[in-house]
Write a protein that holds these residues in place. Structure first.
Motif, PDB file in Angstrom:
ATOM      1  N   LEU A   1       2.981  38.673  11.152  1.00 41.16           N
ATOM      2  CA  LEU A   1       3.131  37.935  13.040  1.00 41.16           C
ATOM      3  C   LEU A   1       3.148  39.526  13.874  1.00 41.16           C
ATOM      4  O   LEU A   1       3.277  39.325  15.268  1.00 41.16           O
ATOM      5  CB  LEU A   1       4.462  38.045  12.593  1.00 41.16           C
ATOM      6  CG  LEU A   1       5.735  37.794  13.745  1.00 41.16           C
ATOM      7  CD1 LEU A   1       5.018  36.807  14.868  1.00 41.16           C
ATOM      8  CD2 LEU A   1       7.297  37.617  13.677  1.00 41.16           C
ATOM      9  N   LEU A   2       3.160  41.182  13.645  1.00 39.36           N
ATOM     10  CA  LEU A   2       3.399  41.580  14.539  1.00 39.36           C
ATOM     11  C   LEU A   2       1.471  42.230  14.800  1.00 39.36           C
ATOM     12  O   LEU A   2       1.807  42.085  15.935  1.00 39.36           O
ATOM     13  CB  LEU A   2       3.424  43.453  13.897  1.00 39.36           C
ATOM     14  CG  LEU A   2       5.632  42.749  13.220  1.00 39.36           C
ATOM     15  CD1 LEU A   2       5.617  44.089  12.991  1.00 39.36           C
ATOM     16  CD2 LEU A   2       5.555  42.764  14.543  1.00 39.36           C
ATOM     17  N   ASP A   3       0.819  41.594  14.395  1.00 41.78           N
ATOM     18  CA  ASP A   3      -0.652  41.678  15.041  1.00 41.78           C
ATOM     19  C   ASP A   3      -0.636  40.915  15.854  1.00 41.78           C
ATOM     20  O   ASP A   3      -1.769  40.926  16.020  1.00 41.78           O
ATOM     21  CB  ASP A   3      -1.726  42.162  13.384  1.00 41.78           C
ATOM     22  CG  ASP A   3      -1.456  43.360  12.351  1.00 41.78           C
ATOM     23  OD1 ASP A   3      -0.641  43.576  12.671  1.00 41.78           O
ATOM     24  OD2 ASP A   3      -1.429  42.843  11.438  1.00 41.78           O
ATOM     25  N   ALA A   4      -0.610  39.454  15.220  1.00 40.13           N
ATOM     26  CA  ALA A   4      -0.795  38.436  15.824  1.00 40.13           C
ATOM     27  C   ALA A   4       0.250  38.635  17.772  1.00 40.13           C
ATOM     28  O   ALA A   4      -0.860  38.179  18.636  1.00 40.13           O
ATOM     29  CB  ALA A   4      -0.102  37.080  15.626  1.00 40.13           C
ATOM     30  N   ILE A   5       0.976  39.768  17.184  1.00 39.72           N
ATOM     31  CA  ILE A   5       1.767  39.855  18.909  1.00 39.72           C
ATOM     32  C   ILE A   5       0.890  40.992  19.531  1.00 39.72           C
ATOM     33  O   ILE A   5       1.050  40.952  20.869  1.00 39.72           O
ATOM     34  CB  ILE A   5       3.347  39.854  17.900  1.00 39.72           C
ATOM     35  CG1 ILE A   5       3.757  39.011  18.749  1.00 39.72           C
ATOM     36  CG2 ILE A   5       4.075  41.321  19.366  1.00 39.72           C
ATOM     37  CD1 ILE A   5       5.634  39.767  17.768  1.00 39.72           C
ATOM     38  N   ASP A   6       0.404  41.670  18.712  1.00 44.41           N
ATOM     39  CA  ASP A   6      -0.457  42.615  19.518  1.00 44.41           C
ATOM     40  C   ASP A   6      -1.804  41.850  20.151  1.00 44.41           C
ATOM     41  O   ASP A   6      -2.324  42.476  21.341  1.00 44.41           O
ATOM     42  CB  ASP A   6      -0.971  43.971  18.197  1.00 44.41           C
ATOM     43  CG  ASP A   6       0.096  44.607  18.570  1.00 44.41           C
ATOM     44  OD1 ASP A   6       0.994  45.049  18.506  1.00 44.41           O
ATOM     45  OD2 ASP A   6      -0.332  45.609  16.955  1.00 44.41           O
ATOM     46  N   ALA A   7      -2.233  41.671  19.064  1.00 44.78           N
ATOM     47  CA  ALA A   7      -3.638  40.742  19.932  1.00 44.78           C
ATOM     48  C   ALA A   7      -2.884  39.786  20.881  1.00 44.78           C
ATOM     49  O   ALA A   7      -4.086  39.721  22.095  1.00 44.78           O
ATOM     50  CB  ALA A   7      -3.788  39.719  18.916  1.00 44.78           C
ATOM     51  N   TYR A   8      -1.882  39.534  21.045  1.00 50.35           N
ATOM     52  CA  TYR A   8      -1.627  38.869  22.274  1.00 50.35           C
ATOM     53  C   TYR A   8      -1.180  39.295  23.461  1.00 50.35           C
ATOM     54  O   TYR A   8      -2.214  38.972  24.584  1.00 50.35           O
ATOM     55  CB  TYR A   8      -0.281  38.026  22.256  1.00 50.35           C
ATOM     56  CG  TYR A   8       0.586  37.621  22.695  1.00 50.35           C
ATOM     57  CD1 TYR A   8       0.266  36.409  23.843  1.00 50.35           C
ATOM     58  CD2 TYR A   8       1.982  37.920  23.524  1.00 50.35           C
ATOM     59  CE1 TYR A   8       0.476  36.252  24.919  1.00 50.35           C
ATOM     60  CE2 TYR A   8       2.660  37.939  24.529  1.00 50.35           C
ATOM     61  CZ  TYR A   8       2.405  36.144  25.606  1.00 50.35           C
ATOM     62  OH  TYR A   8       3.185  35.789  26.608  1.00 50.35           O
ATOM     63  N   ALA A   9      -1.189  40.505  23.298  1.00 52.56           N
ATOM     64  CA  ALA A   9      -0.477  41.778  23.978  1.00 52.56           C
ATOM     65  C   ALA A   9      -1.869  42.482  25.096  1.00 52.56           C
ATOM     66  O   ALA A   9      -2.103  42.331  26.074  1.00 52.56           O
ATOM     67  CB  ALA A   9       0.299  43.451  24.265  1.00 52.56           C
ATOM     68  N   ALA A  10      -2.991  42.118  24.717  1.00 53.29           N
ATOM     69  CA  ALA A  10      -4.404  42.508  24.992  1.00 53.29           C
ATOM     70  C   ALA A  10      -4.381  42.404  26.128  1.00 53.29           C
ATOM     71  O   ALA A  10      -4.661  40.827  26.394  1.00 53.29           O
ATOM     72  CB  ALA A  10      -5.562  42.344  24.352  1.00 53.29           C
ATOM     73  N   GLY A  11      -4.696  42.995  27.282  1.00 59.92           N
ATOM     74  CA  GLY A  11      -4.498  42.460  28.181  1.00 59.92           C
ATOM     75  C   GLY A  11      -3.358  42.141  29.599  1.00 59.92           C
ATOM     76  O   GLY A  11      -4.259  41.773  30.449  1.00 59.92           O
ATOM     77  N   ARG A  12      -2.825  41.886  28.985  1.00 59.25           N
ATOM     78  CA  ARG A  12      -1.027  41.498  29.757  1.00 59.25           C
ATOM     79  C   ARG A  12      -0.436  42.932  29.834  1.00 59.25           C
ATOM     80  O   ARG A  12      -0.272  43.682  29.177  1.00 59.25           O
ATOM     81  CB  ARG A  12      -0.448  40.637  28.564  1.00 59.25           C
ATOM     82  CG  ARG A  12      -1.705  39.685  28.472  1.00 59.25           C
ATOM     83  CD  ARG A  12      -0.663  38.695  27.633  1.00 59.25           C
ATOM     84  NE  ARG A  12      -2.130  37.842  27.406  1.00 59.25           N
ATOM     85  CZ  ARG A  12      -1.275  36.009  27.204  1.00 59.25           C
ATOM     86  NH1 ARG A  12      -0.855  36.148  28.773  1.00 59.25           N
ATOM     87  NH2 ARG A  12      -2.738  35.301  27.120  1.00 59.25           N
ATOM     88  N   ASP A  13       0.092  42.532  31.126  1.00 56.76           N
ATOM     89  CA  ASP A  13       0.962  43.682  31.215  1.00 56.76           C
ATOM     90  C   ASP A  13       2.861  43.713  30.844  1.00 56.76           C
ATOM     91  O   ASP A  13       3.588  43.732  30.906  1.00 56.76           O
ATOM     92  CB  ASP A  13       1.754  43.647  32.931  1.00 56.76           C
ATOM     93  CG  ASP A  13      -0.059  44.700  33.529  1.00 56.76           C
ATOM     94  OD1 ASP A  13      -0.344  45.490  32.819  1.00 56.76           O
ATOM     95  OD2 ASP A  13      -0.243  44.201  34.530  1.00 56.76           O
ATOM     96  N   LEU A  14       2.749  41.657  30.940  1.00 55.31           N
ATOM     97  CA  LEU A  14       3.910  41.126  30.948  1.00 55.31           C
ATOM     98  C   LEU A  14       4.156  39.978  29.349  1.00 55.31           C
ATOM     99  O   LEU A  14       3.134  39.353  28.846  1.00 55.31           O
ATOM    100  CB  LEU A  14       5.194  40.546  32.112  1.00 55.31           C
ATOM    101  CG  LEU A  14       5.583  39.598  31.369  1.00 55.31           C
ATOM    102  CD1 LEU A  14       6.994  40.129  31.091  1.00 55.31           C
ATOM    103  CD2 LEU A  14       5.982  38.479  32.296  1.00 55.31           C
ATOM    104  N   LEU A  15       4.712  40.562  27.804  1.00 55.21           N
ATOM    105  CA  LEU A  15       4.648  39.799  27.225  1.00 55.21           C
ATOM    106  C   LEU A  15       6.220  38.954  27.292  1.00 55.21           C
ATOM    107  O   LEU A  15       6.965  39.436  27.301  1.00 55.21           O
ATOM    108  CB  LEU A  15       4.875  41.152  25.942  1.00 55.21           C
ATOM    109  CG  LEU A  15       3.850  41.917  25.745  1.00 55.21           C
ATOM    110  CD1 LEU A  15       3.709  42.620  24.920  1.00 55.21           C
ATOM    111  CD2 LEU A  15       2.319  41.522  25.653  1.00 55.21           C
TER     112      LEU A  15
END
Length: 427
Positions: A345-359
């Motif tokens: 789950l944490l790795d998937a959140i890291d992948a989602y965060a790439a290139g984003r300023d707001l999570l």
């Protein structure tokens, strides 16, 4: 007019004239208010005076008795109350920044018990707290509501909802189970999200096309802002929902009740003026919300109106509902259960965060997060905030929110102070 009744002056001019008028009329004496216009003017003065006193009373009563946090259930006050003044910031946009009340051991202990899988012990502790702490605070009630919805205890939910409505003189919350339905996966992932405009018409086509073309396994459609609809818009949304359902895409409908409330006044049994699309869209929303009884009743009305066979009910799969929320853009949808080893789950959140300023972590279907996962998630999110990203946990249930507050979520200092925010859902 109750609070200020004892402050009224006996010599109030408007009241005095009305009393004199009443006395003279009863005695058969002529009155100086012979014309209907003059009588109406005096009635208007009396009504305006009464309305002003009522307005002042309402404001004072709100200041004295309203102990609800700013982000709480303002929308659930009785309909008879005066319309609320426009607010600069919507209530649902206000984060859970306020600290817990000074003495709330039951809240903290029940949050820990529930996180550890001891739902019965947490329930007992919360129910006991209603007699003292819960007499003036709504939080333990909200936590009980979420516990019952997360564990599928509808009868207990309805019972406590009646007590809540009576105690706080407000509307009870509606049953919205957090348990995943049959066939609903437990996985997390990025949810392609679109918020539909206040007018549901043919202009929604580009937004729906984006959702259908998205490769995201999860799709979230925000319907809470829709205030009017026409046949063309209903037909387009209906087709998109049916396509997503047939493709087996996982779907989250946010604010479906709001759209159904908008559609119902358009539909009258025997009247075909609105066309079939609004009727069929209503039936699709009822089906996706798994409301079989309401579906069958509306299907019969549709059958009578258009003299055709109604669609049949089919229990939805891979579909969940959520409260409406503001904000656009893709979200990361957390699973129903976040427990144990959550490295994936944490790795998937890291992948989602790439290139984003707001999570934006969507917690609308999160039923339970245990202590270990919450601690690990906090450490991973701190890395993102230290890199300058902002993190929002949206639509948290109140049990999970209490646990995260206890762990210090959103209490960083300095530059990180406003980088991580909790937004519990509203009752």
């Amino acid at each position: 007019m109750g609070l200020f009744s004892f402050l009224k002056k006996k010599s109030d001019p408007a009241d005095a004239e009305l009393v004199v008028l009443d006395t003279r009329l009863r005695a058969g004496e002529p009155s100086r208010l012979d014309s209907e216009a003059e009588r109406e003017r005096q009635r208007a003065i009396a009504r305006a005076t009464a309305a002003k006193i009522d307005e002042i009373e309402l404001a004072m009563a709100s200041d004295i008795f309203d102990d609800e946090p700013a982000w709480g259930s303002a929308a659930r006050h009785p309909a008879a109350a005066a319309p609320a003044a426009p607010q600069a910031v919507p209530a649902e946009e206000l984060p859970d920044a306020a600290a817990l009340p000074a003495s709330a051991p039951a809240v903290e202990e029940s949050a820990i018990l529930y996180a550890n899988g001891q739902a019965a012990a947490a329930e007992s502790l919360l129910r006991d707290s209603l007699q003292d702490f819960g007499r003036h605070e709504r939080l333990p009630w909200w936590m009980l509501f979420d516990l019952y919805q997360a564990t599928g205890q509808e009868a207990a939910f309805e019972s406590i909802a009646i007590d809540y409505a009576s105690h706080f003189e407000t509307s009870p919350p509606a049953w919205q189970p957090l348990l995943p339905g049959p066939g609903t996966p437990q996985s997390a992932g990025v949810a392609a999200t679109e918020s539909l405009c206040p007018v549901l018409d043919e202009s929604i086509a580009p937004r729906l096309a984006r959702l259908l073309a998205s490769n995201a396994p999860l799709v979230r459609i925000e319907l809470g802002a829709v205030r009017s609809a026409d046949a063309a818009g209903c037909a387009q949304l209906l087709q998109a929902l049916q396509t997503l359902r047939k493709e087996g895409r996982e779907l989250v409908l946010a604010g479906a009740d709001t759209l159904m409330t908008t559609l119902r006044p358009m539909l009258a049994v025997g009247d075909r003026a609105s066309g079939e699309a609004p009727w069929l869209l209503l039936l699709e929303l009822l089906l996706l919300s798994n409301r079989e009884k309401d579906f069958e009743e509306s299907a019969m009305d549709y059958c009578v109106t258009f003299e055709v066979s109604p669609p049949s009910f089919e229990a939805p799969k891979r579909v969940s509902t959520a409260a409406p929320a503001t904000g656009s853009g893709d979200r990361f949808l957390l699973p129903a259960l976040a427990t144990g080893d959550c490295a994936a789950l944490l790795d998937a959140i890291d992948a989602y965060a790439a290139g984003r300023d707001l999570l934006v972590l969507d917690c609308s279907r999160l039923a339970r997060m245990d202590y270990a996962c919450a601690t690990a998630l906090q450490g991973r999110l701190r890395v993102h905030t230290e890199q300058g990203r902002r993190v929002e946990l949206r639509e948290l249930n109140h049990l999970a929110a209490a646990l995260l507050r206890l762990l210090g979520y959103g209490q960083e200092t300095g530059k990180l102070r406003d980088s991580l925010r909790l937004y519990p859902h509203r009752y």
